[in-house]
Scaffold this motif. Sequence first.
Motif, mmCIF file in Angstrom:
data_model
loop_
_atom_site.group_PDB
_atom_site.id
_atom_site.type_symbol
_atom_site.label_atom_id
_atom_site.label_comp_id
_atom_site.label_asym_id
_atom_site.label_seq_id
_atom_site.Cartn_x
_atom_site.Cartn_y
_atom_site.Cartn_z
ATOM 1 N N LYS A 103 0.830 -1.191 0.000
ATOM 2 C CA LYS A 103 0.000 0.000 0.000
ATOM 3 C C LYS A 103 0.872 1.251 0.000
ATOM 4 O O LYS A 103 1.704 1.435 0.868
ATOM 5 N N GLU A 104 0.663 2.090 -0.996
ATOM 6 C CA GLU A 104 1.410 3.326 -1.118
ATOM 7 C C GLU A 104 0.531 4.505 -0.718
ATOM 8 O O GLU A 104 -0.699 4.424 -0.772
ATOM 9 N N VAL A 111 -4.215 9.841 -0.992
ATOM 10 C CA VAL A 111 -4.847 8.548 -1.230
ATOM 11 C C VAL A 111 -3.843 7.466 -0.866
ATOM 12 O O VAL A 111 -2.645 7.596 -1.118
ATOM 13 N N GLN A 112 -4.331 6.408 -0.240
ATOM 14 C CA GLN A 112 -3.474 5.300 0.169
ATOM 15 C C GLN A 112 -4.113 4.000 -0.264
ATOM 16 O O GLN A 112 -5.327 3.806 -0.138
ATOM 17 N N GLU A 151 -1.758 6.634 -11.298
ATOM 18 C CA GLU A 151 -3.179 6.455 -10.987
ATOM 19 C C GLU A 151 -3.608 7.383 -9.847
ATOM 20 O O GLU A 151 -4.707 7.959 -9.884
ATOM 21 N N ALA A 152 -2.730 7.519 -8.859
ATOM 22 C CA ALA A 152 -3.048 8.381 -7.728
ATOM 23 C C ALA A 152 -3.192 9.830 -8.178
ATOM 24 O O ALA A 152 -4.124 10.536 -7.762
ATOM 25 N N ASP A 171 -10.551 -0.606 -1.544
ATOM 26 C CA ASP A 171 -9.170 -0.786 -1.111
ATOM 27 C C ASP A 171 -8.376 0.517 -1.123
ATOM 28 O O ASP A 171 -7.160 0.514 -0.930
ATOM 29 N N LEU A 172 -9.052 1.654 -1.338
ATOM 30 C CA LEU A 172 -8.400 2.948 -1.340
ATOM 31 C C LEU A 172 -8.949 3.817 -0.223
ATOM 32 O O LEU A 172 -10.139 3.816 0.046
ATOM 33 N N LYS A 173 -8.062 4.568 0.403
ATOM 34 C CA LYS A 173 -8.461 5.480 1.466
ATOM 35 C C LYS A 173 -8.078 6.904 1.069
ATOM 36 O O LYS A 173 -6.911 7.209 0.844
ATOM 37 N N PHE A 174 -9.086 7.775 0.995
ATOM 38 C CA PHE A 174 -8.865 9.169 0.643
ATOM 39 C C PHE A 174 -8.977 10.042 1.899
ATOM 40 O O PHE A 174 -9.852 9.815 2.741
ATOM 41 N N THR A 175 -8.115 11.030 2.014
ATOM 42 C CA THR A 175 -8.232 12.035 3.062
ATOM 43 C C THR A 175 -8.020 13.413 2.456
ATOM 44 O O THR A 175 -7.284 13.568 1.476
#
Length: 309
Positions: free
Chosen positions: A2-3, A48-49, A56-57, A89-93
Amino acid sequence: MKEAFKQIEEKIIPIATGTRLTIKNLYGSTKLKTWNRQEIKFAITKAVQGEITQTEAEQKLKHVTLTEKRTEDEIIVETLVPSFIVKSDLKFTVDLDILAPPYVNLAIDTGLQKLNGSRKEGSIEISYKERFTTEISNMKGNLNIFSGPANIEIKNFEGKITAHSLSGTVKLKNCAGELYIQDESGNIYLNECSGYINLKTRSGNVFISDVEALNLNITASSGNIKAEFTPLSDGNYHLATSSGWAKLKIPFHSSCYIKFETICGKIFSEQPFEVGEETILKLGNGEGNLVIKTGSGDIYLLHGFMEED
Protein backbone atom coordinates in the motif's frame (compact mmCIF):
# COMPACT_ATOMS: atom_id res chain seq x y z
CA MET A 1 2.23 -2.88 -1.04
CA LYS A 2 0.00 0.00 0.00
CA GLU A 3 1.41 3.33 -1.12
CA ALA A 4 0.43 6.84 0.01
CA PHE A 5 0.41 9.78 -2.40
CA LYS A 6 -0.30 13.46 -1.69
CA GLN A 7 -1.15 16.60 -3.58
CA ILE A 8 -1.06 20.05 -1.94
CA GLU A 9 -2.98 22.99 -3.34
CA GLU A 10 -3.76 26.53 -2.20
CA LYS A 11 -6.88 28.57 -2.73
CA ILE A 12 -7.63 32.16 -1.71
CA ILE A 13 -11.19 33.50 -1.46
CA PRO A 14 -12.04 37.17 -0.70
CA ILE A 15 -14.67 37.59 2.01
CA ALA A 16 -16.63 40.71 2.95
CA THR A 17 -17.15 41.76 6.56
CA GLY A 18 -20.23 40.12 8.05
CA THR A 19 -20.27 37.24 5.56
CA ARG A 20 -20.99 33.80 6.99
CA LEU A 21 -18.43 31.10 6.23
CA THR A 22 -19.63 27.49 6.05
CA ILE A 23 -17.01 24.75 5.86
CA LYS A 24 -17.89 21.12 5.12
CA ASN A 25 -15.10 18.57 5.32
CA LEU A 26 -16.00 14.92 5.85
CA TYR A 27 -12.63 13.52 4.87
CA GLY A 28 -9.97 14.77 7.25
CA SER A 29 -8.84 17.38 9.75
CA THR A 30 -9.87 21.02 9.63
CA LYS A 31 -7.63 23.62 11.29
CA LEU A 32 -8.49 27.30 11.33
CA LYS A 33 -6.47 30.29 12.53
CA THR A 34 -6.71 34.01 11.90
CA TRP A 35 -4.66 36.54 10.01
CA ASN A 36 -4.98 40.26 9.26
CA ARG A 37 -6.33 39.99 5.73
CA GLN A 38 -9.89 40.25 4.45
CA GLU A 39 -9.63 36.94 2.61
CA ILE A 40 -9.59 33.23 3.36
CA LYS A 41 -6.59 31.10 2.46
CA PHE A 42 -6.98 27.33 2.15
CA ALA A 43 -4.03 24.95 2.16
CA ILE A 44 -5.56 21.70 0.86
CA THR A 45 -3.69 18.44 1.40
CA LYS A 46 -5.25 15.62 -0.64
CA ALA A 47 -4.04 12.06 -0.12
CA VAL A 48 -4.85 8.55 -1.23
CA GLN A 49 -3.47 5.30 0.17
CA GLY A 50 -3.81 1.77 -1.19
CA GLU A 51 -2.76 -0.55 -4.00
CA ILE A 52 -2.22 2.18 -6.56
CA THR A 53 0.55 3.59 -8.74
CA GLN A 54 1.70 7.19 -8.63
CA THR A 55 0.18 7.91 -12.04
CA GLU A 56 -3.18 6.45 -10.99
CA ALA A 57 -3.05 8.38 -7.73
CA GLU A 58 -2.36 11.67 -9.51
CA GLN A 59 -5.30 11.10 -11.85
CA LYS A 60 -7.68 10.28 -9.02
CA LEU A 61 -6.58 13.15 -6.77
CA LYS A 62 -7.26 15.63 -9.57
CA HIS A 63 -10.95 14.85 -9.08
CA VAL A 64 -10.80 15.61 -5.32
CA THR A 65 -11.87 19.24 -5.12
CA LEU A 66 -12.72 22.12 -2.81
CA THR A 67 -15.89 23.67 -4.20
CA GLU A 68 -17.09 27.19 -3.55
CA LYS A 69 -20.66 28.47 -3.56
CA ARG A 70 -21.69 32.04 -2.83
CA THR A 71 -24.90 33.68 -1.82
CA GLU A 72 -25.48 37.30 -0.88
CA ASP A 73 -24.31 36.81 2.72
CA GLU A 74 -22.66 33.37 2.81
CA ILE A 75 -19.72 31.48 1.34
CA ILE A 76 -19.96 27.67 1.38
CA VAL A 77 -16.82 25.63 0.78
CA GLU A 78 -16.95 21.84 0.68
CA THR A 79 -14.46 19.07 0.03
CA LEU A 80 -15.69 16.51 -2.46
CA VAL A 81 -14.45 12.99 -3.21
CA PRO A 82 -16.59 11.84 -6.16
CA SER A 83 -17.99 8.33 -5.94
CA PHE A 84 -16.54 7.25 -9.29
CA ILE A 85 -12.97 7.30 -7.90
CA VAL A 86 -13.84 5.51 -4.65
CA LYS A 87 -12.78 1.88 -4.23
CA SER A 88 -12.96 -0.32 -1.16
CA ASP A 89 -9.17 -0.79 -1.11
CA LEU A 90 -8.40 2.95 -1.34
CA LYS A 91 -8.46 5.48 1.47
CA PHE A 92 -8.86 9.17 0.64
CA THR A 93 -8.23 12.04 3.06
CA VAL A 94 -8.52 15.80 2.66
CA ASP A 95 -6.93 18.02 5.33
CA LEU A 96 -7.65 21.76 5.44
CA ASP A 97 -5.44 24.42 6.99
CA ILE A 98 -7.34 27.70 6.89
CA LEU A 99 -6.44 31.33 7.55
CA ALA A 100 -9.39 33.68 7.95
CA PRO A 101 -10.15 37.17 9.32
CA PRO A 102 -10.76 37.18 13.11
CA TYR A 103 -14.37 38.44 12.91
CA VAL A 104 -16.20 35.69 11.03
CA ASN A 105 -19.50 33.90 11.54
CA LEU A 106 -18.58 30.24 11.18
CA ALA A 107 -20.46 27.03 10.55
CA ILE A 108 -18.36 23.86 10.36
CA ASP A 109 -19.61 20.37 9.53
CA THR A 110 -17.31 17.39 10.07
CA GLY A 111 -20.24 15.05 10.64
CA LEU A 112 -19.60 11.59 9.27
CA GLN A 113 -22.63 9.81 10.65
CA LYS A 114 -26.05 10.61 12.03
CA LEU A 115 -27.15 9.98 15.60
CA ASN A 116 -28.48 6.55 14.69
CA GLY A 117 -25.08 5.56 13.29
CA SER A 118 -26.06 5.58 9.63
CA ARG A 119 -23.78 7.33 7.17
CA LYS A 120 -24.79 10.59 5.62
CA GLU A 121 -23.84 9.34 2.17
CA GLY A 122 -23.23 5.80 1.03
CA SER A 123 -20.03 6.64 -0.79
CA ILE A 124 -18.29 8.00 2.30
CA GLU A 125 -17.30 4.67 3.75
CA ILE A 126 -13.66 5.66 3.52
CA SER A 127 -13.58 8.39 6.12
CA TYR A 128 -15.25 7.93 9.45
CA LYS A 129 -12.96 5.10 10.58
CA GLU A 130 -10.52 7.83 11.58
CA ARG A 131 -10.93 10.30 14.46
CA PHE A 132 -9.95 13.54 12.78
CA THR A 133 -9.57 16.84 14.63
CA THR A 134 -11.15 20.23 14.10
CA GLU A 135 -9.03 23.02 15.60
CA ILE A 136 -10.17 26.63 15.84
CA SER A 137 -8.18 29.46 17.41
CA ASN A 138 -8.11 33.25 17.75
CA MET A 139 -11.63 33.90 16.47
CA LYS A 140 -14.45 36.28 17.36
CA GLY A 141 -18.06 35.92 16.28
CA ASN A 142 -20.52 33.03 16.14
CA LEU A 143 -19.46 29.41 15.74
CA ASN A 144 -21.72 26.45 14.99
CA ILE A 145 -19.96 23.12 14.68
CA PHE A 146 -21.25 19.57 14.20
CA SER A 147 -18.82 16.68 14.49
CA GLY A 148 -19.18 12.91 14.17
CA PRO A 149 -16.16 11.06 15.62
CA ALA A 150 -13.87 14.05 15.10
CA ASN A 151 -12.31 15.80 18.08
CA ILE A 152 -12.99 19.52 18.56
CA GLU A 153 -10.42 21.92 20.02
CA ILE A 154 -11.27 25.63 20.38
CA LYS A 155 -8.84 28.20 21.82
CA ASN A 156 -9.00 31.96 22.30
CA PHE A 157 -12.57 32.43 21.09
CA GLU A 158 -14.92 35.27 21.95
CA GLY A 159 -18.60 35.15 21.07
CA LYS A 160 -21.15 32.36 20.85
CA ILE A 161 -20.20 28.70 20.44
CA THR A 162 -22.68 25.93 19.70
CA ALA A 163 -20.88 22.60 19.38
CA HIS A 164 -22.34 19.10 19.03
CA SER A 165 -20.15 16.02 18.91
CA LEU A 166 -21.27 12.41 18.58
CA SER A 167 -18.23 10.59 19.92
CA GLY A 168 -15.25 12.93 19.80
CA THR A 169 -13.57 14.87 22.59
CA VAL A 170 -14.46 18.57 22.95
CA LYS A 171 -11.83 20.88 24.47
CA LEU A 172 -12.25 24.62 25.05
CA LYS A 173 -9.57 26.91 26.43
CA ASN A 174 -9.75 30.66 27.01
CA CYS A 175 -13.20 31.02 25.47
CA ALA A 176 -15.65 33.72 26.54
CA GLY A 177 -19.31 34.30 25.74
CA GLU A 178 -22.23 31.91 25.34
CA LEU A 179 -21.00 28.32 25.29
CA TYR A 180 -23.42 25.50 24.42
CA ILE A 181 -21.61 22.15 24.24
CA GLN A 182 -23.24 18.76 23.71
CA ASP A 183 -21.35 15.47 23.43
CA GLU A 184 -23.05 12.11 23.07
CA SER A 185 -20.25 9.76 24.19
CA GLY A 186 -17.05 11.81 24.32
CA ASN A 187 -15.52 13.85 27.13
CA ILE A 188 -15.83 17.62 27.54
CA TYR A 189 -12.96 19.75 28.88
CA LEU A 190 -13.16 23.47 29.72
CA ASN A 191 -10.24 25.53 30.97
CA GLU A 192 -10.06 29.29 31.58
CA CYS A 193 -13.53 29.91 30.12
CA SER A 194 -16.14 32.47 31.14
CA GLY A 195 -19.69 33.57 30.41
CA TYR A 196 -22.93 31.62 30.12
CA ILE A 197 -22.00 27.92 29.99
CA ASN A 198 -24.22 24.94 29.23
CA LEU A 199 -22.63 21.46 28.97
CA LYS A 200 -24.44 18.20 28.28
CA THR A 201 -23.20 14.64 27.76
CA ARG A 202 -24.73 11.19 27.78
CA SER A 203 -21.92 8.70 28.48
CA GLY A 204 -18.90 11.00 28.53
CA ASN A 205 -17.29 12.84 31.44
CA VAL A 206 -17.07 16.59 32.07
CA PHE A 207 -13.94 18.30 33.42
CA ILE A 208 -13.83 22.05 34.03
CA SER A 209 -11.19 24.22 35.70
CA ASP A 210 -10.56 27.95 36.18
CA VAL A 211 -14.06 28.76 34.94
CA GLU A 212 -15.78 32.06 35.71
CA ALA A 213 -19.48 31.86 34.91
CA LEU A 214 -22.58 33.68 36.08
CA ASN A 215 -24.63 30.71 34.87
CA LEU A 216 -23.26 27.17 34.67
CA ASN A 217 -25.34 24.14 33.82
CA ILE A 218 -23.74 20.67 33.55
CA THR A 219 -25.85 17.58 32.79
CA ALA A 220 -24.47 14.04 32.43
CA SER A 221 -26.36 10.78 32.08
CA SER A 222 -23.78 8.13 32.95
CA GLY A 223 -20.65 10.26 33.07
CA ASN A 224 -18.71 11.87 35.91
CA ILE A 225 -18.36 15.58 36.68
CA LYS A 226 -15.17 17.14 38.01
CA ALA A 227 -15.45 20.91 38.41
CA GLU A 228 -13.21 23.65 39.78
CA PHE A 229 -14.52 27.22 39.78
CA THR A 230 -15.33 30.22 41.95
CA PRO A 231 -19.06 30.93 42.36
CA LEU A 232 -19.91 34.55 41.61
CA SER A 233 -22.35 36.71 43.56
CA ASP A 234 -25.89 36.16 42.22
CA GLY A 235 -24.59 33.26 40.12
CA ASN A 236 -26.59 30.13 39.40
CA TYR A 237 -24.90 26.75 39.10
CA HIS A 238 -26.43 23.34 38.46
CA LEU A 239 -24.41 20.11 38.27
CA ALA A 240 -26.31 16.85 37.71
CA THR A 241 -25.35 13.30 36.80
CA SER A 242 -27.56 10.21 36.85
CA SER A 243 -25.10 7.39 37.50
CA GLY A 244 -21.70 9.07 37.78
CA TRP A 245 -19.99 10.88 40.63
CA ALA A 246 -19.65 14.63 41.06
CA LYS A 247 -16.55 16.30 42.51
CA LEU A 248 -16.58 20.02 43.14
CA LYS A 249 -13.66 22.17 44.23
CA ILE A 250 -14.47 25.74 45.24
CA PRO A 251 -12.77 28.31 47.51
CA PHE A 252 -13.94 28.22 51.11
CA HIS A 253 -14.52 32.00 51.07
CA SER A 254 -17.24 31.62 48.37
CA SER A 255 -20.62 33.23 49.00
CA CYS A 256 -23.42 30.86 48.02
CA TYR A 257 -25.95 28.29 49.13
CA ILE A 258 -25.05 24.71 48.15
CA LYS A 259 -27.85 22.17 47.89
CA PHE A 260 -26.98 18.46 47.73
CA GLU A 261 -29.36 15.94 46.18
CA THR A 262 -28.62 12.23 45.74
CA ILE A 263 -30.81 9.14 45.54
CA CYS A 264 -28.45 6.42 46.77
CA GLY A 265 -25.03 8.06 46.74
CA LYS A 266 -23.07 9.46 49.66
CA ILE A 267 -21.92 13.01 50.38
CA PHE A 268 -18.31 13.63 51.37
CA SER A 269 -16.65 16.90 52.31
CA GLU A 270 -13.06 17.90 52.85
CA GLN A 271 -11.87 20.33 55.52
CA PRO A 272 -12.56 23.17 56.06
CA PHE A 273 -15.98 22.27 54.58
CA GLU A 274 -18.33 20.48 56.94
CA VAL A 275 -21.42 18.81 55.52
CA GLY A 276 -23.49 17.11 58.18
CA GLU A 277 -26.94 15.62 57.92
CA GLU A 278 -28.30 18.81 56.38
CA THR A 279 -28.49 18.87 52.59
CA ILE A 280 -28.02 22.64 52.35
CA LEU A 281 -24.75 24.38 53.15
CA LYS A 282 -24.38 28.15 53.42
CA LEU A 283 -21.06 29.76 52.58
CA GLY A 284 -20.46 33.43 53.33
CA ASN A 285 -23.55 35.55 52.76
CA GLY A 286 -25.17 32.94 50.50
CA GLU A 287 -25.39 35.25 47.49
CA GLY A 288 -25.16 32.55 44.80
CA ASN A 289 -27.07 29.32 44.28
CA LEU A 290 -25.36 25.98 43.61
CA VAL A 291 -27.11 22.62 43.22
CA ILE A 292 -25.30 19.27 42.94
CA LYS A 293 -27.39 16.22 42.00
CA THR A 294 -26.51 12.56 41.53
CA GLY A 295 -28.53 9.41 41.16
CA SER A 296 -26.34 6.50 42.21
CA GLY A 297 -23.01 8.32 42.40
CA ASP A 298 -21.31 10.03 45.31
CA ILE A 299 -20.85 13.78 45.81
CA TYR A 300 -17.55 15.30 46.92
CA LEU A 301 -17.11 18.89 48.11
CA LEU A 302 -13.40 19.55 48.14
CA HIS A 303 -10.88 22.20 49.01
CA GLY A 304 -8.29 20.34 46.90
CA PHE A 305 -8.91 17.48 44.47
CA MET A 306 -8.22 14.01 45.81
CA GLU A 307 -6.44 11.51 43.60
CA GLU A 308 -8.77 9.02 41.95
CA ASP A 309 -8.08 5.31 42.08
